[in-house]
Design a protein around this motif. Sequence first.
Motif, PDB file in Angstrom:
ATOM      1  N   ALA A 406      50.803  70.123  19.267  1.00 22.74           N
ATOM      2  CA  ALA A 406      51.130  71.541  19.138  1.00 22.74           C
ATOM      3  C   ALA A 406      51.921  72.033  20.346  1.00 22.74           C
ATOM      4  O   ALA A 406      52.874  72.805  20.213  1.00 22.74           O
ATOM      5  CB  ALA A 406      49.843  72.358  18.976  1.00 22.74           C
ATOM      6  N   ALA A 407      51.519  71.583  21.529  1.00 22.29           N
ATOM      7  CA  ALA A 407      52.219  72.012  22.739  1.00 22.29           C
ATOM      8  C   ALA A 407      53.669  71.547  22.735  1.00 22.29           C
ATOM      9  O   ALA A 407      54.589  72.295  23.068  1.00 22.29           O
ATOM     10  CB  ALA A 407      51.498  71.478  23.977  1.00 22.29           C
ATOM     11  N   ARG A 408      53.865  70.288  22.340  1.00 17.95           N
ATOM     12  CA  ARG A 408      55.232  69.767  22.284  1.00 17.95           C
ATOM     13  C   ARG A 408      56.089  70.544  21.298  1.00 17.95           C
ATOM     14  O   ARG A 408      57.294  70.681  21.471  1.00 17.95           O
ATOM     15  CB  ARG A 408      55.229  68.296  21.894  1.00 17.95           C
ATOM     16  N   THR A 409      55.463  71.042  20.254  1.00 19.52           N
ATOM     17  CA  THR A 409      56.203  71.738  19.207  1.00 19.52           C
ATOM     18  C   THR A 409      56.397  73.215  19.529  1.00 19.52           C
ATOM     19  O   THR A 409      57.478  73.768  19.323  1.00 19.52           O
ATOM     20  CB  THR A 409      55.479  71.590  17.858  1.00 19.52           C
ATOM     21  N   LEU A 410      55.340  73.876  20.041  1.00 17.89           N
ATOM     22  CA  LEU A 410      55.363  75.326  20.179  1.00 17.89           C
ATOM     23  C   LEU A 410      55.772  75.805  21.561  1.00 17.89           C
ATOM     24  O   LEU A 410      56.397  76.854  21.692  1.00 17.89           O
ATOM     25  CB  LEU A 410      53.972  75.889  19.826  1.00 17.89           C
ATOM     26  N   VAL A 411      55.423  75.079  22.612  1.00 15.18           N
ATOM     27  CA  VAL A 411      55.759  75.527  23.972  1.00 15.18           C
ATOM     28  C   VAL A 411      56.372  74.355  24.758  1.00 15.18           C
ATOM     29  O   VAL A 411      55.829  73.910  25.773  1.00 15.18           O
ATOM     30  CB  VAL A 411      54.519  76.087  24.706  1.00 15.18           C
ATOM     31  N   PRO A 412      57.510  73.843  24.326  1.00 11.97           N
ATOM     32  CA  PRO A 412      58.107  72.698  25.008  1.00 11.97           C
ATOM     33  C   PRO A 412      58.478  72.987  26.455  1.00 11.97           C
ATOM     34  O   PRO A 412      58.479  72.088  27.291  1.00 11.97           O
ATOM     35  CB  PRO A 412      59.344  72.380  24.167  1.00 11.97           C
ATOM     36  N   GLY A 413      58.787  74.244  26.768  1.00 11.06           N
ATOM     37  CA  GLY A 413      59.095  74.575  28.156  1.00 11.06           C
ATOM     38  C   GLY A 413      57.912  74.327  29.065  1.00 11.06           C
ATOM     39  O   GLY A 413      58.057  73.814  30.184  1.00 11.06           O
ATOM     40  N   ARG A 414      56.705  74.684  28.602  1.00 11.66           N
ATOM     41  CA  ARG A 414      55.497  74.420  29.388  1.00 11.66           C
ATOM     42  C   ARG A 414      55.268  72.918  29.522  1.00 11.66           C
ATOM     43  O   ARG A 414      54.827  72.429  30.554  1.00 11.66           O
ATOM     44  CB  ARG A 414      54.285  75.080  28.725  1.00 11.66           C
ATOM     45  N   ARG A 600      65.039  73.125  26.058  1.00 15.84           N
ATOM     46  CA  ARG A 600      65.808  72.223  25.213  1.00 15.84           C
ATOM     47  C   ARG A 600      65.629  70.772  25.651  1.00 15.84           C
ATOM     48  O   ARG A 600      65.637  69.859  24.818  1.00 15.84           O
ATOM     49  CB  ARG A 600      67.290  72.603  25.245  1.00 15.84           C
ATOM     50  N   ALA A 601      65.490  70.540  26.932  1.00 18.06           N
ATOM     51  CA  ALA A 601      65.298  69.177  27.426  1.00 18.06           C
ATOM     52  C   ALA A 601      63.960  68.592  26.988  1.00 18.06           C
ATOM     53  O   ALA A 601      63.849  67.388  26.759  1.00 18.06           O
ATOM     54  CB  ALA A 601      65.396  69.152  28.953  1.00 18.06           C
ATOM     55  N   ALA A 602      62.933  69.449  26.852  1.00 14.39           N
ATOM     56  CA  ALA A 602      61.583  68.969  26.549  1.00 14.39           C
ATOM     57  C   ALA A 602      61.205  69.072  25.085  1.00 14.39           C
ATOM     58  O   ALA A 602      60.234  68.446  24.649  1.00 14.39           O
ATOM     59  CB  ALA A 602      60.557  69.754  27.381  1.00 14.39           C
ATOM     60  N   ASP A 603      61.962  69.834  24.307  1.00  9.33           N
ATOM     61  CA  ASP A 603      61.602  70.099  22.914  1.00  9.33           C
ATOM     62  C   ASP A 603      61.969  68.907  22.042  1.00  9.33           C
ATOM     63  O   ASP A 603      63.142  68.596  21.843  1.00  9.33           O
ATOM     64  CB  ASP A 603      62.343  71.358  22.436  1.00  9.33           C
ATOM     65  N   TRP A 604      60.968  68.246  21.491  1.00  3.27           N
ATOM     66  CA  TRP A 604      61.244  67.043  20.700  1.00  3.27           C
ATOM     67  C   TRP A 604      61.823  67.373  19.324  1.00  3.27           C
ATOM     68  O   TRP A 604      62.236  66.482  18.588  1.00  3.27           O
ATOM     69  CB  TRP A 604      60.017  66.163  20.589  1.00  3.27           C
ATOM     70  N   ALA A 605      61.874  68.662  18.974  1.00  2.00           N
ATOM     71  CA  ALA A 605      62.494  69.067  17.719  1.00  2.00           C
ATOM     72  C   ALA A 605      63.892  69.652  17.930  1.00  2.00           C
ATOM     73  O   ALA A 605      64.514  70.105  16.981  1.00  2.00           O
ATOM     74  CB  ALA A 605      61.623  70.100  17.009  1.00  2.00           C
ATOM     75  N   GLU A 606      64.382  69.620  19.164  1.00  3.06           N
ATOM     76  CA  GLU A 606      65.674  70.224  19.480  1.00  3.06           C
ATOM     77  C   GLU A 606      66.803  69.257  19.138  1.00  3.06           C
ATOM     78  O   GLU A 606      66.917  68.179  19.722  1.00  3.06           O
ATOM     79  CB  GLU A 606      65.752  70.590  20.974  1.00  3.06           C
ATOM     80  N   THR A 607      67.625  69.629  18.176  1.00  5.84           N
ATOM     81  CA  THR A 607      68.736  68.751  17.780  1.00  5.84           C
ATOM     82  C   THR A 607      69.977  68.946  18.644  1.00  5.84           C
ATOM     83  O   THR A 607      70.887  68.120  18.597  1.00  5.84           O
ATOM     84  CB  THR A 607      69.135  69.004  16.309  1.00  5.84           C
ATOM     85  N   ARG A 608      70.017  70.013  19.422  1.00  5.90           N
ATOM     86  CA  ARG A 608      71.173  70.259  20.281  1.00  5.90           C
ATOM     87  C   ARG A 608      70.697  70.593  21.692  1.00  5.90           C
ATOM     88  O   ARG A 608      70.683  71.746  22.109  1.00  5.90           O
ATOM     89  CB  ARG A 608      72.032  71.400  19.713  1.00  5.90           C
ATOM     90  N   PRO A 609      70.304  69.567  22.470  1.00  7.11           N
ATOM     91  CA  PRO A 609      69.831  69.842  23.823  1.00  7.11           C
ATOM     92  C   PRO A 609      70.926  70.384  24.734  1.00  7.11           C
ATOM     93  O   PRO A 609      70.660  71.146  25.648  1.00  7.11           O
ATOM     94  CB  PRO A 609      69.331  68.475  24.300  1.00  7.11           C
TER      95      PRO A 609
END
Length: 801
Positions: A406-414, A600-609
């Motif tokens: 959940a953390a990786r998905t919802l709060v990737p900045g943290r 964007r660097a940490a979000d594993w769902a980010e398609t455009r970092p």
Amino acid sequence: MSTESAIRDSIDEAATTVGSRWPVHSFVTANPLSGFEHRPFGEAVEEAATLLGGRGLPSARTLATALERGQIDREILADELAEAGYDDSPEAILDRMRDGGDAENGDADTATDRVDRVLTKWLSAFLDEGSAHWSMPNREAGFYAAFRGMAEYDGDIPSEGVVADLPESPFEAIESVLSSYPDAQWVPILEEQLAALPGWTGFIKRRAEDGGVWQSTYPISLEGYLAVRLALLDAIDADIEPDPDITADNPADDPAQVFLRAWEATYRDDLVGTVAARSRSMDDSEKTGRPDIQLVFCIDTRSEIIRRHIEATGDYETHGYAGFFGIPMEYRGYDADVSVDACPPILDPQHHVVDYPTDDDTHARHDRWSGIRAAADEVIEILEANAATAYGYVETAGSGYGLSLAARTLVPGRVHDVVDAAAELVPDEREFCEPLVHHQHTYAGDLPVGLTHEEKVEYAGTAFELMGFEEFGRLVVFTGHASETANNPYDASLDCGACAGNPGGPSARVLANICNDEAVKADLRERGFEIPDDTIFVAGQHNTTTDEVELFAGDVPESHADDLDRLRADLTVAREDATAERAEALGADGSSGVSETERRAADWAETRPEWGLAGNAGFVIGPRELTSGCDLDGRAFLHSYDWSTDPHGDALEAILTGPMVVTQWINAQYYFSTVDNAVYGSGSKATQNPVGNVGVYQGNGGDLLTGLPLQSLMTADDEPYHQPLRLSTVVHAPVERVTEVLADHENLTQLLDNDWLSLTVVDPTREHRVFHYEESLEWVPEPERTEAAPEIPSAQAVADD
């Protein structure tokens, strides 16, 4: 000539139209039509369309949008259209282009599609580079032999024709199929078969040519691939007689190409106008004296942004140099499993450099913590890969694992902050390792370990000569670059292209180590480089996703502590300003630049970092004064060069034959991936599946797609962010000197004569007049400019219109 020799020669000739493809984990940007560069651009895209099925020119919709947004100057377009014989309005011509482009390819399943499905299944199994948990049997014998042993067990392969009893030699299999066709048709037949799956065949071609551990262990060749393909086609009685070669009567006058020329001329005129105006003003400028700090960045277009913001924070001098810093090496990190080439693909590595530990205590702490982490990662990988245990693992791990997801998905900045904090427990290799630069009189494979003293002096001297260094500050920082992304098969495409899709920090560390060598400094002084005693060379790495610049300054003496503190403080300010600009280009709130880029660097769902090199269109070779203070919007490669310190043109020759060729490759891949992403790119990341640790599929099979994904190029499915323009190179040097270099290098004149890029010279010895390369070493002088240099349009401003 024997039949086998004739087949070999036919394969070699046919394979020239196949561009090499690198594995996605070591992504190298390259022109997908590199095999056609001996042809004029217009003819090449027509021929490639026939052979590969790809569109080679921008669509009517893309051109219309560019015209509406002012990217195409209407006066320039009118001249181009009149010269090509078009009398109608641009809008009427675009309407006709739309009407003529409505035909769509059918989706009917063909015999060739059946063969492709079988082939890609076995190619993915054979060419796997460590991701599969069950290996294809008998891979050590090579692809053809392994397939020969497995064919009878594959129910998708008919037991008919040659494939029913494959001969031991692939050449015999090829001969048995080609023997019923005239010799003159062999090359066209083989061209079409190699072009049927250009991703896979390009990868096979590269691996067979380059060798390496995977190729030496599990060999594959184009003849083995073609033998299997032709045998499968023979089994289903497919017609392989080649289609006639169809090209346009006058492709140079294709209306899309006329619009493209006008679009390119609009951008080029603005860029050249800026350089020419600055060139005239440089006569009146005076040297400001010794700079305190100089930073050398890669010529990468993303460096233009951070350089501009660093210079705005104080009296800093920045330079541009190819990001491998001129050292063609093979590099192996301290705990890396394999070595990687850290130089452009047009060069072969000449040295093996490895990191070795110099601090026992930190070394031991690193090994202890990294060993624990590696063991945990291995357990999770095994559990995730095994369907029988994956669900049980998640159930056992319970809420802790769920919270992690959940953390990786919802709060990737943290998560980025937590990962950074956790990483501090494991000392970075650079805290206790140094690159083994000194010559060891040993070899790693065919490469010598380290560099001799003479080689060190030569690499350092060449770097300073190419950049036109005359003075040295107290700190000189060589800054490589790398990206930071999560869950991104294309992360290597965001690393340093000059380092073959690898981070540039190791190359920066090697050159800094060399230049701090007192013996090297002494010899450099004898060559005319007056390096002060208090000059210290430092390595660093620019994170292009977050714009953080990390300095590897553990050995910098206390005498330079204040310089380092000031530099770090100013780099922080520059980062805040640069990320605000990047965040705005990504459609986010520019006021939250640092946090947004870290998310964007940490979000594993980010398609455009990040945007990478999207927008690249120009290459300026000259002193920084030509472009300093100008917002080039991250669209121009910038290579430092001072013609006055290069009397014989050796430095210019090195830049034109090296960095310019590499930037043309990068530019061509972005161009073709934009104009036809389905053929030359790789489609949406959302529907990609990685295969074999070498590339990606769309869906669950098909050709290996190694071009750029849509998210690297488009703001939406039908809205390009990247402007598909061929590279415009601008050189600040005497035009005769440029001509001499071109006359000695046929490959460069071929690219220019065939319109794969353009070249313009601003000649400071001829009252800063502008000369545009025409053809056959001839130049056309442009009218003298008296007006102020026009403002270069921003790619983001265009995208936001």
